[in-house]
Design a protein around this motif. Sequence first.
Motif, PDB file in Angstrom:
ATOM      1  N   GLU A 217       0.716  -1.296   0.104  1.00 20.13           N
ATOM      2  CA  GLU A 217       0.139   0.236  -0.084  1.00 20.13           C
ATOM      3  C   GLU A 217       0.760   1.267   0.139  1.00 20.13           C
ATOM      4  O   GLU A 217       0.493   2.306  -0.477  1.00 20.13           O
ATOM      5  CB  GLU A 217      -0.960  -0.025   1.079  1.00 20.13           C
ATOM      6  CG  GLU A 217      -2.079  -1.070   1.235  1.00 20.13           C
ATOM      7  CD  GLU A 217      -3.026  -0.742   0.184  1.00 20.13           C
ATOM      8  OE1 GLU A 217      -3.121   0.341  -0.292  1.00 20.13           O
ATOM      9  OE2 GLU A 217      -3.882  -1.796  -0.019  1.00 20.13           O
ATOM     10  N   ARG A 218       2.005   1.441   0.547  1.00 17.84           N
ATOM     11  CA  ARG A 218       2.817   2.377   0.716  1.00 17.84           C
ATOM     12  C   ARG A 218       4.223   1.958   0.621  1.00 17.84           C
ATOM     13  O   ARG A 218       4.746   0.939   0.550  1.00 17.84           O
ATOM     14  CB  ARG A 218       2.867   2.866   2.164  1.00 17.84           C
ATOM     15  CG  ARG A 218       1.471   3.404   2.638  1.00 17.84           C
ATOM     16  CD  ARG A 218       1.639   3.982   3.968  1.00 17.84           C
ATOM     17  NE  ARG A 218       0.251   4.607   4.230  1.00 17.84           N
ATOM     18  CZ  ARG A 218      -0.252   5.955   3.788  1.00 17.84           C
ATOM     19  NH1 ARG A 218       0.427   6.743   2.959  1.00 17.84           N
ATOM     20  NH2 ARG A 218      -1.615   6.415   4.188  1.00 17.84           N
ATOM     21  N   LEU A 219       5.140   3.056  -0.176  1.00 19.60           N
ATOM     22  CA  LEU A 219       6.479   2.836  -0.282  1.00 19.60           C
ATOM     23  C   LEU A 219       7.355   2.858   1.008  1.00 19.60           C
ATOM     24  O   LEU A 219       6.693   3.266   2.098  1.00 19.60           O
ATOM     25  CB  LEU A 219       6.852   4.114  -1.457  1.00 19.60           C
ATOM     26  CG  LEU A 219       6.016   3.818  -2.692  1.00 19.60           C
ATOM     27  CD1 LEU A 219       6.687   5.080  -3.508  1.00 19.60           C
ATOM     28  CD2 LEU A 219       6.543   2.486  -3.506  1.00 19.60           C
ATOM     29  N   GLU A 220       8.489   2.702   0.895  1.00 20.39           N
ATOM     30  CA  GLU A 220       9.471   2.802   2.215  1.00 20.39           C
ATOM     31  C   GLU A 220       9.434   3.982   2.719  1.00 20.39           C
ATOM     32  O   GLU A 220       9.856   4.217   3.796  1.00 20.39           O
ATOM     33  CB  GLU A 220      10.792   2.282   1.755  1.00 20.39           C
ATOM     34  CG  GLU A 220      10.899   0.611   1.454  1.00 20.39           C
ATOM     35  CD  GLU A 220      12.281   0.281   1.159  1.00 20.39           C
ATOM     36  OE1 GLU A 220      13.233   1.013   0.976  1.00 20.39           O
ATOM     37  OE2 GLU A 220      12.274  -0.970   0.955  1.00 20.39           O
ATOM     38  N   ASP A 221       9.165   5.335   1.944  1.00 18.59           N
ATOM     39  CA  ASP A 221       9.048   6.525   2.669  1.00 18.59           C
ATOM     40  C   ASP A 221       7.960   6.981   3.228  1.00 18.59           C
ATOM     41  O   ASP A 221       7.474   7.860   3.765  1.00 18.59           O
ATOM     42  CB  ASP A 221       9.359   7.507   1.605  1.00 18.59           C
ATOM     43  CG  ASP A 221       8.465   7.764   0.573  1.00 18.59           C
ATOM     44  OD1 ASP A 221       7.375   6.708   0.593  1.00 18.59           O
ATOM     45  OD2 ASP A 221       8.676   8.539  -0.612  1.00 18.59           O
ATOM     46  N   GLY A 222       6.818   5.877   3.459  1.00 21.31           N
ATOM     47  CA  GLY A 222       5.666   6.145   4.022  1.00 21.31           C
ATOM     48  C   GLY A 222       4.629   6.493   2.986  1.00 21.31           C
ATOM     49  O   GLY A 222       3.367   6.827   3.616  1.00 21.31           O
ATOM     50  N   LYS A 223       4.797   7.133   1.860  1.00 26.67           N
ATOM     51  CA  LYS A 223       3.772   7.622   1.079  1.00 26.67           C
ATOM     52  C   LYS A 223       3.176   6.654   0.208  1.00 26.67           C
ATOM     53  O   LYS A 223       3.612   5.444  -0.021  1.00 26.67           O
ATOM     54  CB  LYS A 223       4.504   8.614   0.213  1.00 26.67           C
ATOM     55  CG  LYS A 223       5.254   9.599   0.637  1.00 26.67           C
ATOM     56  CD  LYS A 223       5.677  10.877  -0.133  1.00 26.67           C
ATOM     57  CE  LYS A 223       6.314  11.854   0.569  1.00 26.67           C
ATOM     58  NZ  LYS A 223       6.912  13.145  -0.620  1.00 26.67           N
ATOM     59  N   PRO A 224       1.853   6.989  -0.218  1.00 28.68           N
ATOM     60  CA  PRO A 224       1.079   5.853  -0.739  1.00 28.68           C
ATOM     61  C   PRO A 224       1.900   5.622  -2.286  1.00 28.68           C
ATOM     62  O   PRO A 224       2.538   6.093  -2.867  1.00 28.68           O
ATOM     63  CB  PRO A 224      -0.164   6.580  -1.243  1.00 28.68           C
ATOM     64  CG  PRO A 224      -0.297   7.602  -0.202  1.00 28.68           C
ATOM     65  CD  PRO A 224       1.003   8.043  -0.057  1.00 28.68           C
ATOM     66  N   ASN A 225       1.361   4.194  -2.430  1.00 29.55           N
ATOM     67  CA  ASN A 225       2.263   3.591  -3.656  1.00 29.55           C
ATOM     68  C   ASN A 225       1.307   3.773  -4.841  1.00 29.55           C
ATOM     69  O   ASN A 225       0.351   2.904  -4.936  1.00 29.55           O
ATOM     70  CB  ASN A 225       2.562   2.056  -3.329  1.00 29.55           C
ATOM     71  CG  ASN A 225       3.157   1.429  -4.388  1.00 29.55           C
ATOM     72  OD1 ASN A 225       3.358   1.758  -5.644  1.00 29.55           O
ATOM     73  ND2 ASN A 225       3.141  -0.011  -4.452  1.00 29.55           N
ATOM     74  N   PRO A 226       1.528   4.539  -5.803  1.00 26.47           N
ATOM     75  CA  PRO A 226       0.782   4.556  -6.870  1.00 26.47           C
ATOM     76  C   PRO A 226       0.790   3.600  -7.964  1.00 26.47           C
ATOM     77  O   PRO A 226      -0.299   3.757  -8.712  1.00 26.47           O
ATOM     78  CB  PRO A 226       1.331   6.037  -7.563  1.00 26.47           C
ATOM     79  CG  PRO A 226       2.746   6.030  -7.382  1.00 26.47           C
ATOM     80  CD  PRO A 226       2.803   5.584  -5.628  1.00 26.47           C
ATOM     81  N   TYR A 227       1.761   2.702  -7.655  1.00 21.54           N
ATOM     82  CA  TYR A 227       1.914   1.581  -8.799  1.00 21.54           C
ATOM     83  C   TYR A 227       1.384   0.265  -8.200  1.00 21.54           C
ATOM     84  O   TYR A 227       1.436  -0.825  -9.125  1.00 21.54           O
ATOM     85  CB  TYR A 227       3.362   1.612  -9.147  1.00 21.54           C
ATOM     86  CG  TYR A 227       4.003   2.792  -9.831  1.00 21.54           C
ATOM     87  CD1 TYR A 227       3.471   3.476 -10.553  1.00 21.54           C
ATOM     88  CD2 TYR A 227       4.981   3.456  -9.001  1.00 21.54           C
ATOM     89  CE1 TYR A 227       3.903   4.515 -11.099  1.00 21.54           C
ATOM     90  CE2 TYR A 227       5.527   4.706  -9.058  1.00 21.54           C
ATOM     91  CZ  TYR A 227       4.899   5.213 -10.197  1.00 21.54           C
ATOM     92  OH  TYR A 227       5.462   6.380 -10.777  1.00 21.54           O
ATOM     93  N   LYS A 228       0.636   0.168  -7.273  1.00 23.42           N
ATOM     94  CA  LYS A 228       0.161  -1.188  -6.626  1.00 23.42           C
ATOM     95  C   LYS A 228      -0.726  -1.640  -7.888  1.00 23.42           C
ATOM     96  O   LYS A 228      -1.614  -1.266  -8.273  1.00 23.42           O
ATOM     97  CB  LYS A 228      -0.373  -0.804  -5.392  1.00 23.42           C
ATOM     98  CG  LYS A 228      -1.107  -2.077  -4.682  1.00 23.42           C
ATOM     99  CD  LYS A 228      -1.947  -2.029  -3.626  1.00 23.42           C
ATOM    100  CE  LYS A 228      -2.747  -3.221  -2.962  1.00 23.42           C
ATOM    101  NZ  LYS A 228      -3.578  -3.097  -2.034  1.00 23.42           N
ATOM    102  N   GLY A 229      -0.585  -2.887  -8.161  1.00 25.77           N
ATOM    103  CA  GLY A 229      -1.454  -3.663  -8.949  1.00 25.77           C
ATOM    104  C   GLY A 229      -1.442  -3.195 -10.255  1.00 25.77           C
ATOM    105  O   GLY A 229      -2.310  -3.752 -11.082  1.00 25.77           O
ATOM    106  N   THR A 230      -0.268  -2.481 -10.828  1.00 30.29           N
ATOM    107  CA  THR A 230      -0.528  -2.126 -12.222  1.00 30.29           C
ATOM    108  C   THR A 230       0.189  -3.210 -13.164  1.00 30.29           C
ATOM    109  O   THR A 230       0.234  -2.763 -14.417  1.00 30.29           O
ATOM    110  CB  THR A 230       0.372  -0.915 -12.256  1.00 30.29           C
ATOM    111  OG1 THR A 230       1.792  -0.976 -11.788  1.00 30.29           O
ATOM    112  CG2 THR A 230      -0.401   0.412 -11.427  1.00 30.29           C
TER     113      THR A 230
END
Length: 308
Positions: A217-230
């Motif tokens: 759900e999130r990248l290592e910097d804690g921000k939302p992962n925009p590429y999940k499931g792409t």
Amino acid sequence: MIFNETNAQTVLTAMSTSIKKVFDAAFEAAESNWNLVAMEVPSNGASNSYAWIEKFPRLRKWIGDKTVKQLKGHAYTLQNDDFEATVEIDRNDIEDDNLGIYKPQAEMAGESSKQWADDLVFQTLTKGFEENCYDGKTFYATNHVVGDGKGSKSVSNRLNVALSIESTAAAKASYGTARTMLKSIKDDEGRPLNLKGTLLVVPPALEDVANALMTNERLEDGKPNPYKGTAKVLVCGWLATDTEWHLLDTSKAVKPIIFQPRKKPVFVQQTDTSSDAVFMRKKFKFGAEARGAAGYGLWQMAVGSTGV
């Protein structure tokens, strides 16, 4: 076991049937993924020549006479090669009922036969940074030419950046950039080809990174992962380096890689008791033979990064 001219054919037939059964079972059980990245183009001769067209005909408003595309092609030929896997059995082992020691060899021959296409296809993919495709450029290049004359432009499908999930910026600079490159590719008339990255091919060393990029759900910097499931992830042991990665559009009938089978793997045997191999060295042979090649389809459907 008594092994003589009287019962030789019966014994050899039974042995051949047993070995083929082991071979076939291993063939069916072996994993194979070549068809995820390659299209099969059967071959009926020593080679296939592919005249890949530069134009991508599309429907246009019909006013007056039809506009006939002047299609240009490039000579791209794939030469079929021969392949084999052979098991040699000593006559003494037949006479001593010691054929069990050959089972692992028969199994490996069956497995390698099933993965023959994978070997060809994925070795072709990983060599895309150095081997040429139909336009005379390396499959992954920064200077593919699209269009003619003054309207032509240089297009890249190659990166040299590591696949990363460390931050939004790092993910965008790697995977995000590759997605954008694919989506931005147009034909020589400036119309979008509507490509998208559907398959992310990585070496085992990048398995965790790729899976995290596609599932977290999130990248290592804690921000939302925009590429999940792409895209789907394919971990491939045939890739030559631990850093390279490939983003492919495999959603269409035409795929980035060509698999060209002339003769798919077949079980073969040499069991003639009067052959030189048996008379001089008391050896019988079983195995598989195949013939074919793999090469490059459309570079437009793939973006590759060396990872460094």
